[in-house]
Design a protein around this motif. Sequence first.
Motif, PDB file in Angstrom:
ATOM      1  N   LEU A  80       0.830  -1.202   0.000  1.00  0.00           N
ATOM      2  CA  LEU A  80       0.000   0.000   0.000  1.00  0.00           C
ATOM      3  C   LEU A  80       0.864   1.252   0.000  1.00  0.00           C
ATOM      4  O   LEU A  80       1.967   1.266   0.545  1.00  0.00           O
ATOM      5  CB  LEU A  80      -0.917   0.006   1.231  1.00  0.00           C
ATOM      6  CG  LEU A  80      -1.993  -1.081   1.276  1.00  0.00           C
ATOM      7  CD1 LEU A  80      -2.721  -1.038   2.607  1.00  0.00           C
ATOM      8  CD2 LEU A  80      -2.977  -0.930   0.127  1.00  0.00           C
ATOM      9  N   TRP A  81       0.356   2.291  -0.628  1.00  0.00           N
ATOM     10  CA  TRP A  81       1.065   3.566  -0.664  1.00  0.00           C
ATOM     11  C   TRP A  81       1.056   4.227   0.707  1.00  0.00           C
ATOM     12  O   TRP A  81       0.115   4.083   1.489  1.00  0.00           O
ATOM     13  CB  TRP A  81       0.420   4.495  -1.683  1.00  0.00           C
ATOM     14  CG  TRP A  81       0.871   4.234  -3.085  1.00  0.00           C
ATOM     15  CD1 TRP A  81       1.738   3.268  -3.498  1.00  0.00           C
ATOM     16  CD2 TRP A  81       0.484   4.957  -4.248  1.00  0.00           C
ATOM     17  NE1 TRP A  81       1.916   3.333  -4.859  1.00  0.00           N
ATOM     18  CE2 TRP A  81       1.155   4.355  -5.347  1.00  0.00           C
ATOM     19  CE3 TRP A  81      -0.361   6.025  -4.484  1.00  0.00           C
ATOM     20  CZ2 TRP A  81       1.001   4.823  -6.642  1.00  0.00           C
ATOM     21  CZ3 TRP A  81      -0.518   6.485  -5.786  1.00  0.00           C
ATOM     22  CH2 TRP A  81       0.164   5.890  -6.845  1.00  0.00           C
ATOM     23  N   ARG A  90       3.165  10.067  -1.775  1.00  0.00           N
ATOM     24  CA  ARG A  90       2.389   9.528  -2.906  1.00  0.00           C
ATOM     25  C   ARG A  90       0.926   9.358  -2.530  1.00  0.00           C
ATOM     26  O   ARG A  90       0.028   9.638  -3.330  1.00  0.00           O
ATOM     27  CB  ARG A  90       2.975   8.193  -3.363  1.00  0.00           C
ATOM     28  CG  ARG A  90       4.212   8.329  -4.217  1.00  0.00           C
ATOM     29  CD  ARG A  90       4.497   7.074  -4.989  1.00  0.00           C
ATOM     30  NE  ARG A  90       4.658   5.911  -4.122  1.00  0.00           N
ATOM     31  CZ  ARG A  90       4.903   4.690  -4.564  1.00  0.00           C
ATOM     32  NH1 ARG A  90       5.012   4.473  -5.862  1.00  0.00           N
ATOM     33  NH2 ARG A  90       5.050   3.684  -3.722  1.00  0.00           N
ATOM     34  N   LEU A  91       0.678   8.892  -1.315  1.00  0.00           N
ATOM     35  CA  LEU A  91      -0.705   8.734  -0.876  1.00  0.00           C
ATOM     36  C   LEU A  91      -1.379  10.088  -0.720  1.00  0.00           C
ATOM     37  O   LEU A  91      -2.555  10.249  -1.069  1.00  0.00           O
ATOM     38  CB  LEU A  91      -0.735   7.957   0.442  1.00  0.00           C
ATOM     39  CG  LEU A  91      -2.124   7.677   1.025  1.00  0.00           C
ATOM     40  CD1 LEU A  91      -2.997   6.921   0.026  1.00  0.00           C
ATOM     41  CD2 LEU A  91      -2.009   6.885   2.320  1.00  0.00           C
ATOM     42  N   ASP A  92      -0.641  11.071  -0.211  1.00  0.00           N
ATOM     43  CA  ASP A  92      -1.207  12.423  -0.093  1.00  0.00           C
ATOM     44  C   ASP A  92      -1.588  12.972  -1.466  1.00  0.00           C
ATOM     45  O   ASP A  92      -2.663  13.571  -1.638  1.00  0.00           O
ATOM     46  CB  ASP A  92      -0.190  13.362   0.575  1.00  0.00           C
ATOM     47  CG  ASP A  92       0.034  13.020   2.038  1.00  0.00           C
ATOM     48  OD1 ASP A  92      -0.872  12.411   2.643  1.00  0.00           O
ATOM     49  OD2 ASP A  92       1.110  13.349   2.559  1.00  0.00           O
ATOM     50  N   ALA A  93      -0.708  12.780  -2.458  1.00  0.00           N
ATOM     51  CA  ALA A  93      -0.992  13.279  -3.805  1.00  0.00           C
ATOM     52  C   ALA A  93      -2.207  12.579  -4.408  1.00  0.00           C
ATOM     53  O   ALA A  93      -3.076  13.224  -5.015  1.00  0.00           O
ATOM     54  CB  ALA A  93       0.229  13.080  -4.699  1.00  0.00           C
ATOM     55  N   ALA A 121     -10.404   0.439  -4.456  1.00  0.00           N
ATOM     56  CA  ALA A 121     -10.170  -0.399  -3.276  1.00  0.00           C
ATOM     57  C   ALA A 121      -8.742  -0.207  -2.760  1.00  0.00           C
ATOM     58  O   ALA A 121      -8.512  -0.151  -1.542  1.00  0.00           O
ATOM     59  CB  ALA A 121     -10.423  -1.861  -3.616  1.00  0.00           C
ATOM     60  N   PHE A 122      -7.782  -0.103  -3.671  1.00  0.00           N
ATOM     61  CA  PHE A 122      -6.386   0.106  -3.272  1.00  0.00           C
ATOM     62  C   PHE A 122      -6.230   1.427  -2.533  1.00  0.00           C
ATOM     63  O   PHE A 122      -5.594   1.492  -1.462  1.00  0.00           O
ATOM     64  CB  PHE A 122      -5.501   0.081  -4.512  1.00  0.00           C
ATOM     65  CG  PHE A 122      -4.069   0.449  -4.255  1.00  0.00           C
ATOM     66  CD1 PHE A 122      -3.180  -0.489  -3.768  1.00  0.00           C
ATOM     67  CD2 PHE A 122      -3.612   1.738  -4.501  1.00  0.00           C
ATOM     68  CE1 PHE A 122      -1.845  -0.149  -3.528  1.00  0.00           C
ATOM     69  CE2 PHE A 122      -2.291   2.082  -4.258  1.00  0.00           C
ATOM     70  CZ  PHE A 122      -1.406   1.142  -3.769  1.00  0.00           C
ATOM     71  N   LEU A 123      -6.809   2.503  -3.081  1.00  0.00           N
ATOM     72  CA  LEU A 123      -6.678   3.819  -2.462  1.00  0.00           C
ATOM     73  C   LEU A 123      -7.361   3.855  -1.102  1.00  0.00           C
ATOM     74  O   LEU A 123      -6.814   4.381  -0.125  1.00  0.00           O
ATOM     75  CB  LEU A 123      -7.262   4.881  -3.391  1.00  0.00           C
ATOM     76  CG  LEU A 123      -7.081   6.347  -2.973  1.00  0.00           C
ATOM     77  CD1 LEU A 123      -5.603   6.666  -2.786  1.00  0.00           C
ATOM     78  CD2 LEU A 123      -7.695   7.276  -4.000  1.00  0.00           C
TER      79      LEU A 123
END
Length: 660
Positions: free
Chosen positions: A480-481, A485-488, A508-510
Motif C-alpha cells: 500500500l502507498w 504519494r498517498l497524499d498526492a 479499493a487500493f486507495l
Amino acid sequence: MARPEKPLDPGTGPVAQFADGLRCLRREARLSYRALAQRSSYSPATLSQAAAGEKLPSLAVTLAYVQACGAGTDLAGWEARWHQAEQAVRRALASVRTGTEADAPAPYRGLARYEPTDSALFFGRSRLTDQLLALVGRERVSVVIGPSGSGKSSLLRAGLLPRLQHPGPTDTSGLRPAGLRICTPGSRPVSRHGALFVPRESEAAGAAERTGDDTVLVIDQFEEVFTLCSDVDEREAFVGLVLAARERGSRLRVVLGVRADFYSHCLRHPGLTEVLREAALPVGPMSTDELRQAITKPAVAHGLVVERALTARLVADVSAEPGGLPLMSHALLETWRHRTGRTLTLEAYEATGALDGAVAKTAETLYASLDDRQALLVRRVLLRLITPGDGAPDTRRPTPRSELDFGHPEEISAVLEQLVRARLITLDDGHIDLAHETLIRAWPRLNSWIAQDRERLQLHRQLSDAARTWQQLGRTTSELWRGARLDAARAVFAPPSRQADLTPAESAFLHAALRERRHATLRTRAQAVAVGLLVGLTLLASALALRHHPADRNERLRTTARELAHTADSLRPSDPALSARLGLAAWSIADLPETRAALLAIGAPPTRLTTPFTPAARAAELCGRDGVALTREEWQQYIPSAPYQPPCPGAAGRGPTPDP
C-alpha cells in the motif's frame, strides 16, 4: 416564366431539410434564381440545384446563396448548419456501407498495423524486407529502428514473418526457423513472455550450429520496456534474456522493433549499445516509387483504380510528412469508403480531410455523434490508453479490458464498439490499444485532453500499476502507498468527479491505503498513551518506594532516569517530539551514560563546534527550542517522584545531580 420547383419533404433526410431552409430564405427575399445569380458569381442553374434537395451543395455555393438572399449577417449560422448537414450525410453514408464492407474487404488497414495475414496487401517495402532478412540471418540479436509512423511494426509482421515462414526462391539468408514467435513487452515482460525465450527440445537437440534449428522471436514495440515496465529489476532481467540470445548455443534469434525516440534509452545499456552498433536496420522514408506501389497495388489487388491525380497528390503529401504512412493508409481507407464506383478519386480524398485532416475528421465525426455521457466515456477510455511522457514522447498503452470497469458495462461496450468501428482502437486478446500512436498527434482534441491532465495521468498510471501489483500479491499491506504519494493521490482523486475515473480495484487500493494510514495513526497514539501511562506508573511506584526507603532514594532516581532514557530511545522513530522531552528530563534527573546518550541522540549535532559537545551544551541548545523541555506542570504530571529541574541547566559541563 420560370418553372415551379418540385415539391420537397424536409422530413426525408438532412439534405432535403437543408434545401428547404434555402428555399424559405429565397421566398422571404422574393427573388428569382436569375436575380440571385446577378447578385452572386454562380449561375441560376447552380443556385437552383443547391435548393433542389438532391445532394448537399458545397459550402461556397451555400454562402453565396445566403448572401444573395440578403442574409449576409447570418453567414456563420448557415456555415454551422452546413457542417451539421454534411456530418449527418457522412454518418448516413457510412451506415449504408457498413453492411457491404463485410462482403468487400478494405484494401488498406488505416491506422492499424499490417499483420502477417495482410502480406498480400503489403507493398513498397520489398527492398527493406530483403535487408532485414539478411540481417536476421547474420546476427542473433538485431534491431529495427525508426520514427513513429515509419512502418516498423508492419515491416516485422507483414514483411519479415511471412518471408521466414515461406522463403522465396531468391532468399539467400539461409534461414529455416524451427519456430516463429512474436510479442510486445507490456508492463510485466518477464512474467508474461519469459517462456518465449526457451526453445523447444527439438530445437535444442542438434549439437551442430545450424541456422534451421533456431527459433526467431520478434519483439515489437520494445520501447514498452521503458514506458510500461516500472519494475527496474524486471526490465533488466528482460534485457538480459534478449542479450543471452547472442550466445552461439542459445538456439534463438531475437529481432527488436524500437521507436527512434527511445534510441537514447537503449544506449544506457552496454549490451544494447553493442547491438545497435553492429546489427541495427534504420527504417527511413519510402522512395517515390515505393510510395506509388503502396498506394496503387493494394487497390489493384481488389480490382479498384486509383486516379493518377490522387496518386501524385498523396506522394507529394506523404513525402512532406515525416512518419506519415499511417496517415496515408487511413486517408486511403476513408477515400475507399467514399469511392465512386471502382475508382478512388482525388475529390473523395479531399472530402475526407486529406492526409493531415482525415484522422481528425474521422475522430471528430464520431465524437459529434455521441451524447454527453458517451462523450465523457470516450475521453476516459482514450486517456486510459495513453502513457504520458515524462521527458519523453507520449506513447500508447495497451490496456486490459478489465481496467475499463469505471462505468456501466453496457455503456462501455457500446462506446468501445463505436471506437473500433471508426478504426481508432483495436481489441486483441482481452487488451485494448490505440490503432496507432499517430492518433495522439493527429487528433487535436485528444492532444488537448492529454495536455490538460498530464500530471494527473502520470499519477493515475502509477496508481493503476500499484493496484494491479497489490491485487496479484494478495492485497498485502506492505504494497500500500504511504507518505507523499498517498497524499498526492488523495488530493487528486478524492473529489467525487475524479472518483468516477477509478476502477473498483484502484478505488479499493486507495481506500485500503487511507484506512491503513488511519489505523497506523491510532496505533501510534495508543502507543504514546500506553508509554505515558507506563512512565507515570513507574514514577509513582518509584515515589512510593522512595517514601518507604529514603536510603535508596538516589538509586531509585537513577533507575527512573535509565527507564526514561530507554523509553526516549524507543519512541524516537515514531514520536521524535515526545522522545526529546523525555530524554532531556531523564538527563535532568541523573547524569548517567544512558541519559547522556539519550540526550546527545536528539536531532543531529552541530556541524561546527567551538566548544566540546557536552551533554550540558546539548541540553542548553535543546532548551532554546520551544516545547522541547518539560514545564513544571508537565514535570509534576509525568515525573512526580523526582524534583523539578529547570529547563536550562548551568554551563558547567555537567548536568543536574539527584538531591541527596
